[in-house]
Design an enzyme around this catalytic site. Structure first.
Site, PDB file in Angstrom:
ATOM      1  N   HIS A 196      54.197 -74.682  36.725  1.00  0.00           N
ATOM      2  CA  HIS A 196      53.143 -74.333  37.696  1.00  0.00           C
ATOM      3  C   HIS A 196      52.203 -75.530  37.802  1.00  0.00           C
ATOM      4  O   HIS A 196      51.554 -75.915  36.823  1.00  0.00           O
ATOM      5  CB  HIS A 196      52.396 -73.077  37.246  1.00  0.00           C
ATOM      6  N   ALA A 197      52.132 -76.070  38.998  1.00  0.00           N
ATOM      7  CA  ALA A 197      51.470 -77.362  39.203  1.00  0.00           C
ATOM      8  C   ALA A 197      50.035 -77.400  38.684  1.00  0.00           C
ATOM      9  O   ALA A 197      49.607 -78.385  38.089  1.00  0.00           O
ATOM     10  CB  ALA A 197      51.501 -77.696  40.690  1.00  0.00           C
ATOM     11  N   GLU A 199      48.549 -75.937  36.287  1.00  0.00           N
ATOM     12  CA  GLU A 199      48.287 -75.674  34.858  1.00  0.00           C
ATOM     13  C   GLU A 199      48.304 -76.985  34.085  1.00  0.00           C
ATOM     14  O   GLU A 199      49.161 -77.230  33.229  1.00  0.00           O
ATOM     15  CB  GLU A 199      49.285 -74.624  34.358  1.00  0.00           C
ATOM     16  N   ARG A 254      50.362 -74.142  43.052  1.00  0.00           N
ATOM     17  CA  ARG A 254      51.154 -73.564  41.951  1.00  0.00           C
ATOM     18  C   ARG A 254      52.653 -73.869  42.076  1.00  0.00           C
ATOM     19  O   ARG A 254      53.342 -74.074  41.086  1.00  0.00           O
ATOM     20  CB  ARG A 254      50.934 -72.045  41.976  1.00  0.00           C
ATOM     21  N   HIS A 325      52.511 -72.839  29.601  1.00  0.00           N
ATOM     22  CA  HIS A 325      51.724 -72.528  30.809  1.00  0.00           C
ATOM     23  C   HIS A 325      50.255 -72.457  30.403  1.00  0.00           C
ATOM     24  O   HIS A 325      49.897 -72.650  29.257  1.00  0.00           O
ATOM     25  CB  HIS A 325      52.119 -71.155  31.357  1.00  0.00           C
ATOM     26  N   GLU A 400      50.787 -69.218  26.823  1.00  0.00           N
ATOM     27  CA  GLU A 400      49.747 -69.445  27.851  1.00  0.00           C
ATOM     28  C   GLU A 400      48.596 -70.085  27.092  1.00  0.00           C
ATOM     29  O   GLU A 400      47.932 -69.422  26.293  1.00  0.00           O
ATOM     30  CB  GLU A 400      49.287 -68.122  28.467  1.00  0.00           C
TER      31      GLU A 400
HETATM   32  O1  0X9 Z   1      53.487 -65.516  35.928  1.00  0.00           O
HETATM   33  C1  0X9 Z   1      53.980 -66.433  35.262  1.00  0.00           C
HETATM   34  O2  0X9 Z   1      54.947 -67.085  35.654  1.00  0.00           O
HETATM   35  C2  0X9 Z   1      53.378 -66.774  33.889  1.00  0.00           C
HETATM   36  N1  0X9 Z   1      51.941 -66.647  33.935  1.00  0.00           N
HETATM   37  S1  0X9 Z   1      51.063 -67.756  34.768  1.00  0.00           S
HETATM   38  O3  0X9 Z   1      49.688 -67.309  34.794  1.00  0.00           O
HETATM   39  N2  0X9 Z   1      51.075 -69.129  33.960  1.00  0.00           N
HETATM   40  O4  0X9 Z   1      51.629 -67.942  36.054  1.00  0.00           O
HETATM   41  C3  0X9 Z   1      53.935 -65.814  32.866  1.00  0.00           C
HETATM   42  C4  0X9 Z   1      55.433 -65.832  32.730  1.00  0.00           C
HETATM   43  C5  0X9 Z   1      55.930 -64.960  31.639  1.00  0.00           C
HETATM   44  N3  0X9 Z   1      57.366 -64.878  31.601  1.00  0.00           N
HETATM   45  C6  0X9 Z   1      58.084 -64.099  32.432  1.00  0.00           C
HETATM   46  N4  0X9 Z   1      57.528 -63.263  33.226  1.00  0.00           N
HETATM   47  N5  0X9 Z   1      59.398 -64.177  32.386  1.00  0.00           N
HETATM   48 ZN    ZN Z   2      52.151 -70.662  34.701  1.00  0.00          ZN
END
Ligand code: 0X9
Ligand code: ZN
Length: 443
Positions: A196-197, A199, A254, A325, A400
């Site tokens: 995700h860009a 982060e 993102r 992330h 995270e």
């Molecule tokens: O939503 C996401 O991709 C991740 N959170 S973020 O806030 N960094 O965008 C969490 C991903 C967790 N893993 C899976 N859902 N497989």
């Molecule tokens: Zn992320």
């Protein structure tokens, strides 16, 4: 005077006009190479306390063209929701929330100011060595690549650079391999970041981990044993196109930067919804304009395809897969596609616990552990689920990183080194525990 029918027709025309206008605006925003500013944008933290309030927030998050950016999407009544609101929508949204008795608090007063504040470097007096200067600011992709190249060149017996493929805009997906070559089938530890860009802290932290492994090889016997035992691959920027775009044009970008066939000209795919396991089966969108767009098909993005090919070619060797992330301070385990827990959950939890304890001992930072769906929300097509579900890697995690929302994605650069220090401690502790499992023939 108009007839009732005429009124209906007129209202429909107005609605249609508004619809096209907002999409034209959206097209301009997505395609535009003009810098996006966030002057007066605020981030509100919301505390839904019952299912109706949660539903309302879900509806808001799912409504298209709403111009609201959910930094933390709605998940469950016990978890806060962070939403960035443009100034022109602020009063209306606030009114809606208040009318529905949703408790609120302002997290970020002005996102533009927070973006300025993000540049605050660590004071030089706090740096342990001059080589830490690199970590006083968020670096651009070319500087990161040059740093890794130099690190590898200066430590050639244990480090080398490889490109696992190219991004959509043909940037190298440059990884650093850290290993004392003893055999060619050593167990592998994979760490990536920046899918995700926006982060940014994940990217800086991944580079920091590479530096620590290399620079302490001769002075720390534990680190030496880890570099001798494992082949480490660290890919600090899975999504370099998005990362550069987030520096040049839109700090809150993102997705990837692939150009699809969207009639509205919307760009990019959420690469963490693009992996080929339970693809697009929940918590992802089929709308190319959504920030959660899963893509036209699984592995449509060259970035996710390159990772999958690299990992699959070595899948029996890969013992640990970490996709970093931000933000929230969570050490997430599979699954993200269902609230069911996998058979290996207890083992996955225990190893995460080792990580989180070591992390906490450095600066006292608290992390929670749990499955993605249970701690966050359903989101299918993620890298961790694919690593576990398809590549068969038992220990697949999504940490995270910092913080818990004080700054969110725009974490001041002065936190890069502390984040690096504590996350490295977590990774080191996990690797030592794995080394122990390996020696006992358990994995
Ligand atoms: O939503 C996401 O991709 C991740 N959170 S973020 O806030 N960094 O965008 C969490 C991903 C967790 N893993 C899976 N859902 N497989
Ligand atoms: Zn992320």
């Amino acid at each position: 005077m108009c007839s009732p029918n005429m009124k209906i027709v007129l209202s429909l025309l107005v609605l249609l006009g508004l619809y096209f206008f907002s999409d034209a605006l959206d097209l301009y925003r997505h395609r535009s190479h003009e810098k996006r500013y966030y002057r007066g944008y605020k981030v509100l933290r919301l505390y839904p306390s019952n299912s109706e309030q949660l539903r309302l927030l879900h509806d808001l998050a799912e409504s298209e063209n709403s111009e609201l950016d959910f930094w933390l999407p709605p998940s469950s009544v016990s978890r806060p929701v962070d939403v960035m609101i443009p100034p022109e929508r602020f009063h209306q949204i606030k009114h809606l929330l208040t009318a529905n008795h949703i408790q609120q608090e302002i997290l970020v007063e002005d996102v533009d100011k927070a973006i300025e504040n993000e540049k605050t470097p660590a004071p030089y007096s706090e740096l342990r060595s001059t080589s830490s200067v690199f970590f006083t600011k968020y670096q651009r992709i070319n500087d990161i690549h040059n740093y890794l190249e130099n690190l590898a060149a200066e430590n050639s017996p244990i480090a080398s650079i490889l490109s696992i493929g190219k991004s959509y805009e043909e940037r190298d997906l440059k990884a650093i391999k850290i290993s004392k070559e003893t055999s060619n089938d050593k167990p592998i530890i994979w760490i990536d970041a920046g899918i995700h860009a926006r982060e940014w802290i994940s990217i800086a932290t991944a580079v920091y981990i590479a530096k620590e492994l290399i620079q302490n090889y001769n002075s720390d016997p534990d680190i030496k044993s880890l570099v001798d035992t494992f082949e480490w691959y660290i890919l600090p920027s899975v999504n370099p196109d998005g990362y550069e775009y987030s520096h040049d044009y839109n700090r809150m970008w993102r997705k990837t930067r692939s150009v699809g066939t969207s009639v509205w000209g919307c760009i990019g795919v959420d690469a963490n919804r693009n992996f080929g396991f339970k693809w697009n089966q929940g918590g992802a969108s089929s709308n190319p304009c959504s920030d959660l767009y899963a893509g036209p098909k699984a592995f449509s993005e060259p970035e996710t395809k390159a990772i999958s090919e690299f990992i699959l070619a070595r899948k029996n060797q890969v013992k640990l897969y970490i996709a970093t992330h931000s933000y929230s301070q969570l050490w997430l385990t599979p699954w993200g596609w269902t609230s069911k827990l996998p058979d290996d959950y207890d083992d996955q939890y225990n190893l995460a616990n080792i990580a989180v304890k070591a992390l906490n001992s450095v600066h006292g930072t608290k992390y929670q552990i749990g499955s993605s769906t249970n701690l966050l929300y359903i989101a299918a097509g993620g890298a961790d689920d694919w690593a576990y579900g398809v590549a068969g890697i038992k220990y697949a995690y999504t940490p995270e990183l910092r913080d818990t929302g004080r700054y969110g994605f725009v974490l001041p650069a002065s936190q890069i080194i502390p984040s690096g220090e504590e996350t490295f401690a977590a990774v080191k502790a996990m690797a030592l525990a794995l080394k122990n499992e390996l020696s006992r023939g358990l994995i």
